[in-house]
Motif scaffolding. Structure first.
Motif, PDB file in Angstrom:
ATOM      1  N   VAL A  10     -94.791 -29.103  31.489  1.00  0.00           N
ATOM      2  CA  VAL A  10     -94.681 -27.643  31.456  1.00  0.00           C
ATOM      3  C   VAL A  10     -93.276 -27.196  31.077  1.00  0.00           C
ATOM      4  CG1 VAL A  10     -96.469 -27.417  33.186  1.00  0.00           C
ATOM      5  CG2 VAL A  10     -94.080 -27.404  33.887  1.00  0.00           C
ATOM      6  N   LYS A  11     -93.188 -25.917  30.714  1.00  0.00           N
ATOM      7  CA  LYS A  11     -91.900 -25.357  30.327  1.00  0.00           C
ATOM      8  C   LYS A  11     -91.252 -24.600  31.476  1.00  0.00           C
ATOM      9  CE  LYS A  11     -93.148 -24.837  25.477  1.00  0.00           C
ATOM     10  NZ  LYS A  11     -93.696 -23.884  24.495  1.00  0.00           N
ATOM     11  N   SER A  12     -92.074 -24.102  32.393  1.00  0.00           N
ATOM     12  CA  SER A  12     -91.499 -23.381  33.520  1.00  0.00           C
ATOM     13  C   SER A  12     -92.432 -23.494  34.722  1.00  0.00           C
ATOM     14  CB  SER A  12     -91.271 -21.912  33.161  1.00  0.00           C
ATOM     15  OG  SER A  12     -92.483 -21.342  32.752  1.00  0.00           O
ATOM     16  N   VAL A  13     -91.901 -23.146  35.878  1.00  0.00           N
ATOM     17  CA  VAL A  13     -92.652 -23.296  37.113  1.00  0.00           C
ATOM     18  C   VAL A  13     -92.538 -22.027  37.928  1.00  0.00           C
ATOM     19  CG1 VAL A  13     -92.774 -24.548  39.300  1.00  0.00           C
ATOM     20  CG2 VAL A  13     -92.266 -25.789  37.205  1.00  0.00           C
ATOM     21  N   ALA A  14     -93.674 -21.585  38.482  1.00  0.00           N
ATOM     22  CA  ALA A  14     -93.634 -20.478  39.431  1.00  0.00           C
ATOM     23  C   ALA A  14     -94.102 -21.011  40.770  1.00  0.00           C
ATOM     24  CB  ALA A  14     -94.540 -19.346  38.966  1.00  0.00           C
ATOM     25  N   CYS A  15     -93.273 -20.908  41.784  1.00  0.00           N
ATOM     26  CA  CYS A  15     -93.682 -21.318  43.123  1.00  0.00           C
ATOM     27  C   CYS A  15     -94.294 -20.110  43.810  1.00  0.00           C
ATOM     28  CB  CYS A  15     -92.471 -21.789  43.920  1.00  0.00           C
ATOM     29  SG  CYS A  15     -91.768 -23.284  43.255  1.00  0.00           S
ATOM     30  N   VAL A  16     -95.527 -20.262  44.229  1.00  0.00           N
ATOM     31  CA  VAL A  16     -96.221 -19.135  44.833  1.00  0.00           C
ATOM     32  C   VAL A  16     -96.558 -19.460  46.274  1.00  0.00           C
ATOM     33  CG1 VAL A  16     -98.191 -17.572  44.658  1.00  0.00           C
ATOM     34  CG2 VAL A  16     -97.270 -18.625  42.599  1.00  0.00           C
ATOM     35  N   ASN A  17     -95.976 -18.700  47.172  1.00  0.00           N
ATOM     36  CA  ASN A  17     -96.380 -18.761  48.570  1.00  0.00           C
ATOM     37  C   ASN A  17     -96.147 -17.385  49.151  1.00  0.00           C
ATOM     38  OD1 ASN A  17     -97.202 -19.485  51.040  1.00  0.00           O
ATOM     39  ND2 ASN A  17     -95.564 -20.945  51.465  1.00  0.00           N
ATOM     40  N   ARG A  18     -97.076 -16.528  48.930  1.00  0.00           N
ATOM     41  CA  ARG A  18     -97.003 -15.103  49.254  1.00  0.00           C
ATOM     42  C   ARG A  18     -95.995 -14.408  48.352  1.00  0.00           C
ATOM     43  NH1 ARG A  18     -96.169 -11.258  53.471  1.00  0.00           N
ATOM     44  NH2 ARG A  18     -94.547 -12.468  54.470  1.00  0.00           N
ATOM     45  N   ARG A  19     -94.816 -14.956  48.238  1.00  0.00           N
ATOM     46  CA  ARG A  19     -93.866 -14.447  47.253  1.00  0.00           C
ATOM     47  C   ARG A  19     -93.843 -15.410  46.074  1.00  0.00           C
ATOM     48  NH1 ARG A  19     -90.570 -10.625  49.541  1.00  0.00           N
ATOM     49  NH2 ARG A  19     -91.025 -10.307  51.725  1.00  0.00           N
ATOM     50  N   LEU A  20     -93.199 -14.979  45.007  1.00  0.00           N
ATOM     51  CA  LEU A  20     -93.184 -15.831  43.829  1.00  0.00           C
ATOM     52  C   LEU A  20     -91.749 -16.084  43.377  1.00  0.00           C
ATOM     53  CD1 LEU A  20     -95.478 -15.685  40.792  1.00  0.00           C
ATOM     54  CD2 LEU A  20     -93.033 -15.576  40.383  1.00  0.00           C
ATOM     55  N   HIS A  21     -91.462 -17.343  43.090  1.00  0.00           N
ATOM     56  CA  HIS A  21     -90.150 -17.703  42.564  1.00  0.00           C
ATOM     57  C   HIS A  21     -90.338 -18.392  41.231  1.00  0.00           C
ATOM     58  CE1 HIS A  21     -88.078 -16.735  46.297  1.00  0.00           C
ATOM     59  NE2 HIS A  21     -89.145 -17.214  46.896  1.00  0.00           N
ATOM     60  N   TYR A  22     -89.635 -17.884  40.243  1.00  0.00           N
ATOM     61  CA  TYR A  22     -89.819 -18.394  38.885  1.00  0.00           C
ATOM     62  C   TYR A  22     -88.661 -19.307  38.525  1.00  0.00           C
ATOM     63  CZ  TYR A  22     -90.598 -18.328  33.843  1.00  0.00           C
ATOM     64  OH  TYR A  22     -90.822 -18.670  32.547  1.00  0.00           O
ATOM     65  N   HIS A  23     -88.982 -20.472  37.956  1.00  0.00           N
ATOM     66  CA  HIS A  23     -87.947 -21.396  37.513  1.00  0.00           C
ATOM     67  C   HIS A  23     -88.132 -21.659  36.040  1.00  0.00           C
ATOM     68  CE1 HIS A  23     -87.026 -22.519  41.718  1.00  0.00           C
ATOM     69  NE2 HIS A  23     -88.298 -22.282  41.881  1.00  0.00           N
ATOM     70  N   HIS A  24     -87.105 -21.350  35.280  1.00  0.00           N
ATOM     71  CA  HIS A  24     -87.216 -21.557  33.848  1.00  0.00           C
ATOM     72  C   HIS A  24     -86.947 -23.013  33.476  1.00  0.00           C
ATOM     73  CE1 HIS A  24     -86.223 -21.113  29.556  1.00  0.00           C
ATOM     74  NE2 HIS A  24     -87.322 -20.392  29.632  1.00  0.00           N
ATOM     75  N   GLN A  25     -87.360 -23.349  32.298  1.00  0.00           N
ATOM     76  CA  GLN A  25     -87.258 -24.725  31.823  1.00  0.00           C
ATOM     77  C   GLN A  25     -85.868 -25.328  31.992  1.00  0.00           C
ATOM     78  OE1 GLN A  25     -87.608 -25.064  27.593  1.00  0.00           O
ATOM     79  NE2 GLN A  25     -88.389 -27.151  27.743  1.00  0.00           N
TER      80      GLN A  25
END
Lengths: 279, 266
Positions: free
Chosen positions: B211-226
């Motif tokens: 993948v190119k990026s990751v979103a961690c989802v646990n009620r809130r969302l944290h986005y991590h770019h490549q």
């Protein structure tokens, strides 16, 4: 058998059985793939409440039964759509209540009492011509609806969520399906009885599900199987002087278990062929 | 967020200040996300963390309680039939009498299109979609006769048959063995040349290579770019976690391309 067909009541019984087989083959396929056998049972039994009301209030028989079961069916459909995990319980409650309501209302009605046994097992040997024509009309009506909405019903039955995304009006279509089922069940019960309706709705489609490659094939195959069971069952009933509805069900039941046995004994060739193919 | 990838231009999904509650229980809160065209984003997180819910919001199957969600610049509900969707395999009846081809043709349904005038064209498109994911040999097989990986490919073909710009997948590798999973993600990587992909997974294999990026989802969302994923590759495993986020474990014997996400800044 041929000599039996000299009698008009036998010809009518045969025609009624064949029509019921075809109608139940089509609707039963939808019932089995959508896993709503229990819901169909619920509609069929709750419909007895409508019969009770017809007797107690002196309402026209068909309108009362149809109205009552359509109402009960719509409640069941709404519960199934909105609270899936509770649906079987609620259906069970409506099932029992409708039946009890019918029996009590008939108790309270003066004069002639309808026979519960004839509701359960029908009176296929005393089908009047008028009922046959009603069944023909209903059969055409159902074939027409299923033909028009075939693709949508297929999508709904296979993957409801995906159907929704593709713009299929899933909710409306589900109510239509349950409504068609209610009408089918009520009309066919009148002719062949509740138990035979449930048997024809479930046994032929269950057997065909394993072999069919499409829902259409399953509908056609189920109808053919139903016709076969009806002919053999009626012949046995004539030859050995047995109750006709129960004889048809026995034939279907024996075929059902034979089929299961054969499936067990003969290794599934299709399955082993797939596992040999490397991915 | 770095916008250093050339192929990424317009946001294909825009989510702003989104809240969603199910039966009074908050599932997603204050979610903000922009998915750019050409991205290949994995949504990871614990079960019940809201990944699937977020996917269904993107599809317009659910409506947010607060905030805004736009897909291809329009409200999610109005464009859902332009999105390719691959649902979780577990919900689907494997005994259903249907062939791979007919499953793919289901993707050709469209709102208000009852009688398809070009059934022949639909069929050609479906065959082509099956060919594109190397499943042409299985066209007339019953879906129940296929393996988990093959079945997922058919579902991808069904999603691709309308040539969508966006492909959403919900735990697509749940019923596939690890060899099959590798092939499957290679296929997604290939498709990503033309299609933006969002894949829900709780499978770290995904993040590690494809993948190119990751979103961690646990009620809130944290986005991590490549850039952020590759940046800390040599460090040992950090789960992408602050106290409330995804408790992820990684077990390895080395030689794997480790990718580690930075701590969420809050």
């Amino acid at each position: 058998m041929v000599e039996a067909l000299q009698f008009e009541f036998m010809r009518n019984a045969m025609a009624a059985g064949l029509l019921a087989s075809v109608i139940c083959g089509i609707m039963g396929t939808l019932v089995v793939v959508n896993r709503i056998v229990f819901l169909s049972g619920g509609i069929a039994h709750a419909a007895y409440g409508g019969i009770g009301m017809a007797f107690y209030f002196g309402w026209p028989y068909l309108a009362s039964t149809l109205g009552f079961s359509l109402g009960a069916a719509m409640v069941m459909a709404a519960v199934t759509l909105n609270a899936k995990h509770r649906a079987d319980t609620i259906i069970g409650v409506i099932w029992a209540l409708g039946m009890a309501c019918g029996i009590i209302l008939i108790d309270l009605s003066p004069g002639y009492n309808v026979d519960l046994m004839s509701y359960l097992f029908g009176s296929i040997l005393t089908v009047p011509d008028a009922d046959l024509w009603i069944m023909v009309a209903m059969g055409l009506f159902i074939v027409g609806l299923v033909a028009v909405y075939y693709k949508d019903l297929l999508a709904l039955s296979y993957d409801e969520e995906f159907a929704r995304i593709r713009g299929v009006p899933v909710t409306a279509l589900y109510f239509l399906l349950i409504g068609m089922l209610a009408v089918t069940v009520v009309m066919v019960i009148q002719v062949v009885g509740l138990i035979l309706v449930i048997a024809l709705l479930t046994i032929p489609p269950f057997i065909m599900e394993k072999y069919a490659r499409s829902m259409l094939q399953m509908m056609i195959g189920s109808s053919v199987l139903g016709v076969l069971f009806t002919i053999v069952g009626l012949w046995i009933s004539y030859a050995f002087d047995l109750t006709s509805g129960a004889s048809i069900i026995m034939v279907a039941g024996i075929f059902f278990f034979l089929n299961l046995l054969v499936e067990r004994l003969i290794p599934d060739r299709r399955k082993s062929a797939t596992s040999l193919i490397p991915e | 967020m770095h916008l250093n990838d050339i192929e990424m231009c317009d946001p294909i999904i825009q989510i702003a200040d989104l809240d969603f509650a199910y039966h009074g229980q908050s599932v997603l809160q204050d979610v903000n996300l922009e998915v750019l065209e050409g991205d290949f984003i994995a949504m990871i997180g614990p079960n019940g963390g809201g990944k699937t819910t977020l996917l269904k919001l993107m599809l317009g199957l659910l409506k947010p309680d607060r905030g805004r969600i736009r897909v291809m610049g329009k409200p999610a509900t109005s464009v859902s039939h332009h999105i390719g969707y691959v649902p979780q395999d577990v919900h689907i009846n494997r005994r259903f009498p249907i062939t791979a081809l007919d499953v793919v043709l289901m993707g050709k349904l469209a709102p208000g299109k009852r009688w398809s005038k070009n059934a022949e064209q639909d069929r050609r498109d479906a065959l082509e979609a099956l060919d594109r994911i190397d499943m042409a040999d299985y066209t007339h097989r019953r879906i129940g006769e296929l393996s988990g990986g093959q079945r997922q490919r058919v579902f991808i073909a069904r999603a691709l048959v309308t040539r969508p710009r966006l492909l959403l997948l919900d735990e697509p590798t749940a019923s596939i063995d690890s060899k099959g999973q590798t092939d499957f993600y290679l296929l997604l990587k290939r498709l990503n040349r033309e299609v933006t992909i969002v894949v829900v997974s709780h499978d770290l294999l995904v993040i590690s290579t494809y993948v190119k990026s990751v979103a961690c989802v646990n009620r809130r969302l944290h986005y991590h770019h490549q850039a952020e994923i590759t940046g800390d590759m040599l460090e040992t495993m950090y789960p992408c976690t602050v106290e409330e986020a995804c408790p992820v474990e990684l077990v390895t014997h080395g030689h794997l391309p480790h990718r580690v996400l930075k701590h969420h800044k809050e």
